[in-house]
Motif scaffolding. Structure first.
Motif, PDB file in Angstrom:
ATOM      1  N   LEU A  24      -4.574  -0.580 -11.481  1.00 41.26           N
ATOM      2  CA  LEU A  24      -4.158  -0.892 -10.116  1.00 41.26           C
ATOM      3  C   LEU A  24      -3.209   0.167  -9.573  1.00 41.26           C
ATOM      4  O   LEU A  24      -3.348   0.635  -8.440  1.00 41.26           O
ATOM      5  CB  LEU A  24      -3.487  -2.276 -10.077  1.00 41.26           C
ATOM      6  CG  LEU A  24      -4.413  -3.486 -10.230  1.00 41.26           C
ATOM      7  CD1 LEU A  24      -3.603  -4.746 -10.491  1.00 41.26           C
ATOM      8  CD2 LEU A  24      -5.284  -3.651  -8.990  1.00 41.26           C
ATOM      9  N   ARG A  25      -2.239   0.547 -10.393  1.00 38.77           N
ATOM     10  CA  ARG A  25      -1.259   1.548  -9.945  1.00 38.77           C
ATOM     11  C   ARG A  25      -1.936   2.895  -9.691  1.00 38.77           C
ATOM     12  O   ARG A  25      -1.593   3.598  -8.729  1.00 38.77           O
ATOM     13  CB  ARG A  25      -0.144   1.694 -10.985  1.00 38.77           C
ATOM     14  CG  ARG A  25       0.750   0.451 -11.107  1.00 38.77           C
ATOM     15  CD  ARG A  25       1.987   0.727 -11.951  1.00 38.77           C
ATOM     16  NE  ARG A  25       2.849  -0.448 -12.001  1.00 38.77           N
ATOM     17  CZ  ARG A  25       2.840  -1.336 -12.984  1.00 38.77           C
ATOM     18  NH1 ARG A  25       2.009  -1.178 -14.016  1.00 38.77           N
ATOM     19  NH2 ARG A  25       3.651  -2.373 -12.952  1.00 38.77           N
ATOM     20  N   ASN A  26      -2.868   3.258 -10.548  1.00 34.63           N
ATOM     21  CA  ASN A  26      -3.596   4.521 -10.354  1.00 34.63           C
ATOM     22  C   ASN A  26      -4.413   4.508  -9.068  1.00 34.63           C
ATOM     23  O   ASN A  26      -4.689   5.560  -8.485  1.00 34.63           O
ATOM     24  CB  ASN A  26      -4.517   4.787 -11.551  1.00 34.63           C
ATOM     25  CG  ASN A  26      -3.750   5.144 -12.816  1.00 34.63           C
ATOM     26  OD1 ASN A  26      -2.606   5.591 -12.754  1.00 34.63           O
ATOM     27  ND2 ASN A  26      -4.376   4.943 -13.970  1.00 34.63           N
ATOM     28  N   ALA A  27      -4.803   3.310  -8.638  1.00 38.90           N
ATOM     29  CA  ALA A  27      -5.571   3.172  -7.391  1.00 38.90           C
ATOM     30  C   ALA A  27      -4.666   3.035  -6.176  1.00 38.90           C
ATOM     31  O   ALA A  27      -5.144   2.834  -5.057  1.00 38.90           O
ATOM     32  CB  ALA A  27      -6.496   1.965  -7.489  1.00 38.90           C
ATOM     33  N   GLY A  28      -3.347   3.136  -6.400  1.00 38.08           N
ATOM     34  CA  GLY A  28      -2.392   3.042  -5.294  1.00 38.08           C
ATOM     35  C   GLY A  28      -1.958   1.631  -4.958  1.00 38.08           C
ATOM     36  O   GLY A  28      -1.232   1.406  -3.992  1.00 38.08           O
ATOM     37  N   ILE A  29      -2.388   0.647  -5.765  1.00 34.74           N
ATOM     38  CA  ILE A  29      -1.997  -0.754  -5.539  1.00 34.74           C
ATOM     39  C   ILE A  29      -0.842  -1.057  -6.481  1.00 34.74           C
ATOM     40  O   ILE A  29      -1.029  -1.503  -7.611  1.00 34.74           O
ATOM     41  CB  ILE A  29      -3.191  -1.704  -5.793  1.00 34.74           C
ATOM     42  CG1 ILE A  29      -4.389  -1.262  -4.973  1.00 34.74           C
ATOM     43  CG2 ILE A  29      -2.815  -3.150  -5.452  1.00 34.74           C
ATOM     44  CD1 ILE A  29      -5.663  -1.963  -5.339  1.00 34.74           C
ATOM     45  N   ASP A  30       0.363  -0.781  -6.019  1.00 33.12           N
ATOM     46  CA  ASP A  30       1.531  -0.834  -6.903  1.00 33.12           C
ATOM     47  C   ASP A  30       2.538  -1.919  -6.545  1.00 33.12           C
ATOM     48  O   ASP A  30       3.677  -1.894  -6.987  1.00 33.12           O
ATOM     49  CB  ASP A  30       2.235   0.522  -6.919  1.00 33.12           C
ATOM     50  CG  ASP A  30       2.571   1.017  -5.514  1.00 33.12           C
ATOM     51  OD1 ASP A  30       2.341   0.256  -4.547  1.00 33.12           O
ATOM     52  OD2 ASP A  30       3.053   2.148  -5.381  1.00 33.12           O
ATOM     53  N   SER A  31       2.135  -2.860  -5.706  1.00 28.60           N
ATOM     54  CA  SER A  31       3.065  -3.937  -5.330  1.00 28.60           C
ATOM     55  C   SER A  31       2.314  -5.246  -5.137  1.00 28.60           C
ATOM     56  O   SER A  31       1.093  -5.261  -4.910  1.00 28.60           O
ATOM     57  CB  SER A  31       3.804  -3.578  -4.041  1.00 28.60           C
ATOM     58  OG  SER A  31       2.917  -3.585  -2.945  1.00 28.60           O
ATOM     59  N   LEU A  32       3.058  -6.352  -5.210  1.00 25.38           N
ATOM     60  CA  LEU A  32       2.466  -7.670  -4.997  1.00 25.38           C
ATOM     61  C   LEU A  32       1.949  -7.819  -3.566  1.00 25.38           C
ATOM     62  O   LEU A  32       0.933  -8.483  -3.330  1.00 25.38           O
ATOM     63  CB  LEU A  32       3.502  -8.760  -5.298  1.00 25.38           C
ATOM     64  CG  LEU A  32       3.982  -8.852  -6.752  1.00 25.38           C
ATOM     65  CD1 LEU A  32       5.114  -9.869  -6.872  1.00 25.38           C
ATOM     66  CD2 LEU A  32       2.836  -9.228  -7.686  1.00 25.38           C
ATOM     67  N   ASP A  33       2.634  -7.199  -2.619  1.00 31.00           N
ATOM     68  CA  ASP A  33       2.211  -7.272  -1.220  1.00 31.00           C
ATOM     69  C   ASP A  33       0.797  -6.742  -1.036  1.00 31.00           C
ATOM     70  O   ASP A  33      -0.009  -7.308  -0.283  1.00 31.00           O
ATOM     71  CB  ASP A  33       3.173  -6.469  -0.330  1.00 31.00           C
ATOM     72  CG  ASP A  33       4.534  -7.131  -0.203  1.00 31.00           C
ATOM     73  OD1 ASP A  33       4.666  -8.273  -0.653  1.00 31.00           O
ATOM     74  OD2 ASP A  33       5.459  -6.496   0.343  1.00 31.00           O
ATOM     75  N   LYS A  34       0.488  -5.620  -1.710  1.00 33.61           N
ATOM     76  CA  LYS A  34      -0.829  -5.000  -1.555  1.00 33.61           C
ATOM     77  C   LYS A  34      -1.924  -5.863  -2.175  1.00 33.61           C
ATOM     78  O   LYS A  34      -3.031  -5.943  -1.638  1.00 33.61           O
ATOM     79  CB  LYS A  34      -0.811  -3.602  -2.174  1.00 33.61           C
ATOM     80  CG  LYS A  34       0.068  -2.612  -1.418  1.00 33.61           C
ATOM     81  CD  LYS A  34       0.062  -1.238  -2.069  1.00 33.61           C
ATOM     82  CE  LYS A  34       0.957  -0.279  -1.299  1.00 33.61           C
ATOM     83  NZ  LYS A  34       0.997   1.082  -1.916  1.00 33.61           N
ATOM     84  N   ILE A  35      -1.610  -6.489  -3.297  1.00 34.94           N
ATOM     85  CA  ILE A  35      -2.599  -7.361  -3.943  1.00 34.94           C
ATOM     86  C   ILE A  35      -2.816  -8.620  -3.118  1.00 34.94           C
ATOM     87  O   ILE A  35      -3.931  -9.139  -3.025  1.00 34.94           O
ATOM     88  CB  ILE A  35      -2.142  -7.726  -5.376  1.00 34.94           C
ATOM     89  CG1 ILE A  35      -2.166  -6.477  -6.261  1.00 34.94           C
ATOM     90  CG2 ILE A  35      -3.036  -8.812  -5.985  1.00 34.94           C
ATOM     91  CD1 ILE A  35      -1.668  -6.695  -7.663  1.00 34.94           C
ATOM     92  N   ALA A  36      -1.763  -9.117  -2.486  1.00 33.22           N
ATOM     93  CA  ALA A  36      -1.829 -10.371  -1.725  1.00 33.22           C
ATOM     94  C   ALA A  36      -2.828 -10.316  -0.576  1.00 33.22           C
ATOM     95  O   ALA A  36      -3.366 -11.346  -0.166  1.00 33.22           O
ATOM     96  CB  ALA A  36      -0.439 -10.738  -1.198  1.00 33.22           C
ATOM     97  N   VAL A  37      -3.099  -9.117  -0.050  1.00 31.99           N
ATOM     98  CA  VAL A  37      -4.002  -8.999   1.105  1.00 31.99           C
ATOM     99  C   VAL A  37      -5.384  -8.471   0.701  1.00 31.99           C
ATOM    100  O   VAL A  37      -6.221  -8.199   1.564  1.00 31.99           O
ATOM    101  CB  VAL A  37      -3.392  -8.073   2.184  1.00 31.99           C
ATOM    102  CG1 VAL A  37      -2.128  -8.685   2.746  1.00 31.99           C
ATOM    103  CG2 VAL A  37      -3.107  -6.677   1.637  1.00 31.99           C
ATOM    104  N   TYR A  38      -5.619  -8.331  -0.605  1.00 30.70           N
ATOM    105  CA  TYR A  38      -6.919  -7.833  -1.085  1.00 30.70           C
ATOM    106  C   TYR A  38      -7.971  -8.945  -1.050  1.00 30.70           C
ATOM    107  O   TYR A  38      -7.660 -10.111  -1.236  1.00 30.70           O
ATOM    108  CB  TYR A  38      -6.787  -7.309  -2.517  1.00 30.70           C
ATOM    109  CG  TYR A  38      -7.227  -5.870  -2.675  1.00 30.70           C
ATOM    110  CD1 TYR A  38      -8.510  -5.554  -3.104  1.00 30.70           C
ATOM    111  CD2 TYR A  38      -6.361  -4.822  -2.369  1.00 30.70           C
ATOM    112  CE1 TYR A  38      -8.922  -4.233  -3.252  1.00 30.70           C
ATOM    113  CE2 TYR A  38      -6.755  -3.499  -2.507  1.00 30.70           C
ATOM    114  CZ  TYR A  38      -8.038  -3.210  -2.944  1.00 30.70           C
ATOM    115  OH  TYR A  38      -8.435  -1.912  -3.075  1.00 30.70           O
ATOM    116  N   ALA A  39      -9.230  -8.556  -0.819  1.00 34.92           N
ATOM    117  CA  ALA A  39     -10.353  -9.493  -0.910  1.00 34.92           C
ATOM    118  C   ALA A  39     -10.710  -9.669  -2.384  1.00 34.92           C
ATOM    119  O   ALA A  39     -10.748  -8.686  -3.131  1.00 34.92           O
ATOM    120  CB  ALA A  39     -11.553  -8.958  -0.142  1.00 34.92           C
ATOM    121  N   PRO A  40     -10.962 -10.900  -2.847  1.00 34.91           N
ATOM    122  CA  PRO A  40     -11.233 -11.152  -4.269  1.00 34.91           C
ATOM    123  C   PRO A  40     -12.333 -10.284  -4.870  1.00 34.91           C
ATOM    124  O   PRO A  40     -12.176  -9.727  -5.953  1.00 34.91           O
ATOM    125  CB  PRO A  40     -11.629 -12.634  -4.282  1.00 34.91           C
ATOM    126  CG  PRO A  40     -10.916 -13.219  -3.118  1.00 34.91           C
ATOM    127  CD  PRO A  40     -10.931 -12.152  -2.071  1.00 34.91           C
TER     128      PRO A  40
END
Length: 316
Positions: A24-40
């Protein structure tokens, strides 16, 4: 009964182990906020987990994410504490509401030799001044993408302000970026420098030159705009985090679709148009005079003023 694990980092999410968190971090998703708005399904495809596991991780991230609210009065008090850097032109300061504001991006665009960089030099000097003299008592990070930084101009402007020119130069950290990767990386890694050197003004001159040179043709436009958008977003994050002012210069082109009036159009499209808090357009006039037009501002009306670019710096 085992209590649910407290979620503070992405590693704490259900179904997310160390290896998955690293993906996730390598893909630039490094915070809970970013995961919270992702599509499953998108999250599942990205890190190789089932859609159901992705739903649980997203739900946990949403639950752990908080939204802070402020009243209008609180926002008003906050804005009164913002710093403003004088441009050394009373007319221009009045046009933009008192100077270049911290926690905001100020963009200026215009043709070659119109004065964009000269204003940047003046701000580099003025930012170091005490607040009562139009400064914010901070140092400067100057990202030079076109080889335009001239120490002698800083020296002459500092001397006209009664400052020690050598000290003024010492307080400006210059990075000569020759590729978009260098430009982006400089901003991505700026946190440590900002803290250590008390950086209160970041200048990118110009923000679009390298992007324009490297991403050529319509086929590259999407990638260019995506990278540029991320770059500008990071600049705004630094401005908010460290109460810093951001000043970016922008190149222009002539729009053939405009049949009447000035066809000069800034590069970067809506990405920069929406990201900049204040937009200025500068053009040459007679002799050392320049006309500056306020194109967009959240709190000031459109207008124009005349400034002069003199050997000693910017004046009315």
């Amino acid at each position: 009964m085992v209590k649910d694990k407290v979620v503070r980092e992405i590693d704490d999410l259900p179904g997310i182990g160390e290896a998955t968190a690293e993906k996730l971090r390598n893909a630039g998703i490094d915070s809970l906020d970013k995961i919270a708005v992702y599509a499953p399904h998108d999250l599942a495809d990205l890190i190789g987990i089932s859609p159901e596991a992705a739903k649980k991780a997203i739900a946990a991230a949403q639950e752990a994410t908080t939204i802070n609210y402020s009243t209008g009065n609180e926002v008003d008090s906050f804005r009164r504490e913002l710093g403003k850097i004088s441009t050394s032109s009373k007319n221009l300061d009045e046009l933009i509401g008192g100077g270049i504001e911290t926690k905001a991006i100020t963009e200026i665009y215009g043709k070659f030799a119109s004065g964009k960089t000269q204003i940047g030099f003046q701000l580099s000097v003025n930012a170091q001044l005490p607040k009562e003299q139009g400064g914010i008592e901070g140092n400067v990070l100057f990202i030079d993408t076109e080889g335009t930084f001239r120490p002698e101009r800083i020296e002459s402007m500092a001397t006209s302000k009664g400052m020690d020119p050598e000290k003024a130069l010492e307080n400006i950290m210059v990075v000569r970026a020759t590729t978009t990767d260098q430009q982006i990386l400089t901003v991505e890694r700026a946190d440590k420098l900002i803290v250590e050197k008390n950086i209160k003004l970041i200048i990118v001159d110009s923000v679009t030159a390298l992007f324009r040179a490297e991403f050529i043709g319509r086929g590259a436009l999407g990638e260019r705009q995506q990278k540029l958008n991320s770059h500008i977003h990071k600049l705004q994050l630094l401005a908010d985090k460290y109460n810093a002012a951001i000043y970016i210069t922008n190149q222009v082109m002539d729009n053939p679709g405009i049949l009447f009036g000035d066809p000069t159009t800034p590069i970067g499209g809506n990405v920069i148009a929406h990201a900049a808090t204040t937009r200025l357009y500068i053009r040459k006039s007679k002799e050392d005079k320049r006309i500056v037009r306020l194109v967009d501002s959240p709190d000031m009306p459109d207008g124009e003023c005349i400034i002069r670019v003199t050997p000693g710096g910017i004046t009315d």
